[in-house]
Design a protein around this motif. Structure first.
Motif, mmCIF file in Angstrom:
data_model
loop_
_atom_site.group_PDB
_atom_site.id
_atom_site.type_symbol
_atom_site.label_atom_id
_atom_site.label_comp_id
_atom_site.label_asym_id
_atom_site.label_seq_id
_atom_site.Cartn_x
_atom_site.Cartn_y
_atom_site.Cartn_z
ATOM 1 N N THR A 1 -6.581 -3.459 -5.403
ATOM 2 C CA THR A 1 -6.587 -4.425 -6.492
ATOM 3 C C THR A 1 -5.179 -4.594 -7.037
ATOM 4 N N GLY A 2 -5.016 -5.519 -7.942
ATOM 5 C CA GLY A 2 -3.710 -5.827 -8.528
ATOM 6 C C GLY A 2 -3.756 -7.219 -9.121
ATOM 7 N N PHE A 3 -3.023 -7.427 -10.198
ATOM 8 C CA PHE A 3 -3.088 -8.698 -10.905
ATOM 9 C C PHE A 3 -2.430 -9.803 -10.086
ATOM 10 N N LEU A 4 -2.714 -11.039 -10.489
ATOM 11 C CA LEU A 4 -2.161 -12.207 -9.805
ATOM 12 C C LEU A 4 -0.637 -12.108 -9.714
ATOM 13 N N GLY A 5 -0.111 -12.265 -8.519
ATOM 14 C CA GLY A 5 1.327 -12.235 -8.319
ATOM 15 C C GLY A 5 1.941 -10.860 -8.201
ATOM 16 N N ALA A 6 1.107 -9.826 -8.216
ATOM 17 C CA ALA A 6 1.653 -8.467 -8.173
ATOM 18 C C ALA A 6 2.182 -8.092 -6.798
ATOM 19 N N GLY A 7 1.740 -8.785 -5.762
ATOM 20 C CA GLY A 7 2.170 -8.446 -4.414
ATOM 21 C C GLY A 7 1.092 -7.797 -3.584
ATOM 22 N N LYS A 8 -0.153 -7.955 -4.017
ATOM 23 C CA LYS A 8 -1.284 -7.358 -3.310
ATOM 24 C C LYS A 8 -1.415 -7.898 -1.885
ATOM 25 N N THR A 9 -1.160 -9.199 -1.712
ATOM 26 C CA THR A 9 -1.256 -9.814 -0.391
ATOM 27 C C THR A 9 -0.249 -9.200 0.570
ATOM 28 N N THR A 10 0.973 -8.966 0.088
ATOM 29 C CA THR A 10 2.000 -8.351 0.930
ATOM 30 C C THR A 10 1.586 -6.953 1.356
ATOM 31 N N VAL A 11 1.034 -6.203 0.412
ATOM 32 C CA VAL A 11 0.581 -4.842 0.721
ATOM 33 C C VAL A 11 -0.537 -4.877 1.755
ATOM 34 N N LEU A 12 -1.504 -5.769 1.574
ATOM 35 C CA LEU A 12 -2.615 -5.846 2.513
ATOM 36 C C LEU A 12 -2.129 -6.247 3.907
ATOM 37 N N ASN A 13 -1.229 -7.225 3.977
ATOM 38 C CA ASN A 13 -0.681 -7.628 5.274
ATOM 39 C C ASN A 13 -0.022 -6.443 5.987
ATOM 40 N N ARG A 14 0.678 -5.636 5.214
ATOM 41 C CA ARG A 14 1.350 -4.478 5.808
ATOM 42 C C ARG A 14 0.329 -3.472 6.328
ATOM 43 N N LEU A 15 -0.700 -3.239 5.565
ATOM 44 C CA LEU A 15 -1.718 -2.277 5.972
ATOM 45 C C LEU A 15 -2.473 -2.737 7.208
ATOM 46 N N LEU A 16 -2.716 -4.043 7.309
ATOM 47 C CA LEU A 16 -3.478 -4.556 8.439
ATOM 48 C C LEU A 16 -2.752 -4.361 9.761
ATOM 49 N N ARG A 17 -1.450 -4.138 9.706
ATOM 50 C CA ARG A 17 -0.678 -3.939 10.923
ATOM 51 C C ARG A 17 -0.492 -2.468 11.269
ATOM 52 N N ASP A 18 -1.056 -1.600 10.462
ATOM 53 C CA ASP A 18 -0.944 -0.161 10.720
ATOM 54 C C ASP A 18 -1.975 0.235 11.778
ATOM 55 N N PRO A 19 -1.547 0.790 12.918
ATOM 56 C CA PRO A 19 -2.502 1.168 13.961
ATOM 57 C C PRO A 19 -3.574 2.143 13.478
ATOM 58 N N ALA A 20 -3.261 2.931 12.452
ATOM 59 C CA ALA A 20 -4.239 3.894 11.955
ATOM 60 C C ALA A 20 -5.437 3.219 11.311
ATOM 61 N N LEU A 21 -5.298 1.933 10.961
ATOM 62 C CA LEU A 21 -6.410 1.192 10.371
ATOM 63 C C LEU A 21 -7.058 0.249 11.379
ATOM 64 N N ASP B 1 7.999 2.274 -3.321
ATOM 65 C CA ASP B 1 8.453 1.285 -2.335
ATOM 66 C C ASP B 1 7.281 0.888 -1.446
ATOM 67 N N PRO B 2 6.715 -0.300 -1.660
ATOM 68 C CA PRO B 2 5.568 -0.708 -0.830
ATOM 69 C C PRO B 2 5.905 -0.817 0.649
ATOM 70 N N LYS B 3 7.189 -0.915 0.995
ATOM 71 C CA LYS B 3 7.559 -0.958 2.406
ATOM 72 C C LYS B 3 7.233 0.353 3.105
ATOM 73 N N LEU B 4 7.107 1.416 2.325
ATOM 74 C CA LEU B 4 6.769 2.719 2.891
ATOM 75 C C LEU B 4 5.265 2.942 2.972
ATOM 76 N N LEU B 5 4.500 2.002 2.443
ATOM 77 C CA LEU B 5 3.055 2.176 2.409
ATOM 78 C C LEU B 5 2.476 2.107 3.812
ATOM 79 N N ASP B 6 1.700 3.122 4.165
ATOM 80 C CA ASP B 6 0.967 3.096 5.419
ATOM 81 C C ASP B 6 -0.408 3.714 5.176
ATOM 82 N N ALA B 7 -1.169 3.845 6.248
ATOM 83 C CA ALA B 7 -2.533 4.327 6.106
ATOM 84 C C ALA B 7 -2.589 5.719 5.496
ATOM 85 N N ASN B 8 -1.552 6.544 5.734
ATOM 86 C CA ASN B 8 -1.570 7.902 5.203
ATOM 87 C C ASN B 8 -1.627 7.926 3.685
ATOM 88 N N HIS B 9 -1.065 6.902 3.034
ATOM 89 C CA HIS B 9 -1.112 6.851 1.576
ATOM 90 C C HIS B 9 -2.516 6.523 1.077
#
Length: 384
Positions: A20-40, A202-210
């Motif tokens: 979750t996250g408020f409008l414009g917080a960057g939730k879409t960017t985070v989700l896009n990053r997670l969807l590319r993680d092989p662990a998911l 740093d959301p760039k470091l976000l991966d499935a392990n988090h």
């Protein structure tokens, strides 16, 4: 020979992560990053609208009108209608072999969503309780505008207060002194309302392990991890600047006593409760302050079997069925309950616990008044 009906057990519950996250917080960017993680790769993602989620180049085939298979193996579908219906339909597809097995569910909410109803669904529906388990609530916060958003939008405040993991976006965009001060205000406020949440700067470091193991269950050890889940030490440090304090210590610096109507605190019980007292304690809290109990997580000492504590988890008026552990997770055998509340006095909650721990008998006038008050729960409590 097929197994007897009594030998058939449901599969292990599938862990669920809420993003979750408020409008414009960057939730879409985070989700896009997670969807590319092989662990998911073996995950299902429920989203409200495809919108800007970058899935086009990942499509492999349509499964039905609402669901697509991605190259990573993830299944993604729009979240339409009632959540219970959506989840039940998903399980039917799984059980009927219409979709491949999956080992994690990610639910992305709208920016204006209060996470509580989703948590209620996962914690209170009998069938979904068997098939899913809440693994964590992840909230994305705008490092530049987050402080102002918390001030003006109650939904954002609740998203932050209830989170297990706080992810800060746009930190790399902070330039001016005013932006630095705004981020400092955001951190200060988060210390008041949810110091126990983990943080990722740093959301760039976000991966499935988090995302894994935010809940009570630790996937690495295949066991419960109460200390990590409650994170009482972080809340104690945020509140008092160190892990212990005297009862007579001045509270002038207790950041949870000033400013916000939302606050976090830890109830510590030196004496155990009887099972019936525990039941009534939780029911009175739920009936008296249900809407204001944003999150309740704890481990409770009980008199009937002091070696096996009770684990509780509640969101507002809905509590997950309590669980008895086989043993205490550490040498501290006291009750420890983390509360994140809105307009609720820690002194009232602590006093209520202490009253029940003092073997308050039902034949005494004060207990009789309590059990006959409008706050009295219906028969059949949490531990029944």
């Amino acid at each position: 020979m097929s197994a007897a009906p009594s030998d058939r057990r449901p599969p292990p519950p599938i862990p669920v992560t809420i993003l979750t996250g408020f409008l414009g917080a960057g939730k879409t960017t985070v989700l896009n990053r997670l969807l590319r993680d092989p662990a998911l790769a073996r995950s299902v993602v429920l989203i409200n609208e495809f919108g800007e989620i970058g899935l086009d180049h990942l499509f492999v085939e349509k499964i039905d009108g609402d669901m697509v298979m991605m190259a990573s193996g993830c299944l993604c579908c729009t979240l339409r209608g009632d959540l219970i219906d959506t989840l039940e339909n998903l399980l039917r597809r799984l059980d009927n072999g219409r979709i491949p097995p999956f080992d994690r569910l990610v639910i992305e909410t709208t920016g204006l969503a209060d996470p509580a109803p989703i948590l209620h669904t996962l914690m209170g529906h009998p069938y979904l309780l068997l098939r899913f388990r809440l693994d964590g609530l992840v909230t994305v916060l705008d490092a530049i505008n987050g402080a102002a958003t918390l001030e003006t939008h109650p939904e954002s405040l609740r998203q932050a207060a209830m989170a297990d993991l706080l992810v800060f976006s746009k930190i790399d965009l902070i330039r001016s002194d005013e932006e630095k001060r705004a981020f400092a205000r955001l951190l200060e406020r988060l210390e008041r309302i949810n110091a126990g949440a983990r943080r990722l700067d740093d959301p760039k470091l976000l991966d499935a392990n988090h995302l894994l193991g935010l809940g009570l269950y630790n996937p690495e050890t295949k066991a419960t991890d109460v200390a990590r889940w409650l994170n009482v030490e972080a809340l104690a440090v945020a509140t008092h600047g160190h892990g212990h304090h005297s009862e007579h210590e001045s509270h002038d610096h207790d950041i949870n006593r000033h400013g916000d109507s939302i606050r976090a605190f830890v109830l510590v019980g030196e004496k155990p409760l009887s099972p019936s007292s525990c039941d009534l304690f939780l029911e009175i809290l739920r009936n008296a302050h249900g809407p204001n109990l944003l999150r309740v997580k704890g481990i409770i000492a009980l008199t009937d079997d002091p070696s096996r504590p009770l684990v509780i988890h509640g969101v507002q008026h809905v509590f997950h069925p309590p669980t008895r552990l086989d043993a205490w997770p550490d040498a501290d055998h006291r009750t420890r309950i983390v509360f994140i509340v809105h307009n609720t006095s820690p002194q009232f909650v602590q006093g209520l616990y202490d009253a029940f721990a003092g073997d308050l008998g039902i034949d005494r006038p004060d207990a009789q008044a309590l059990t006959e008050s409008p706050l009295t729960p219906a028969r059949g409590g949490l531990l029944a």
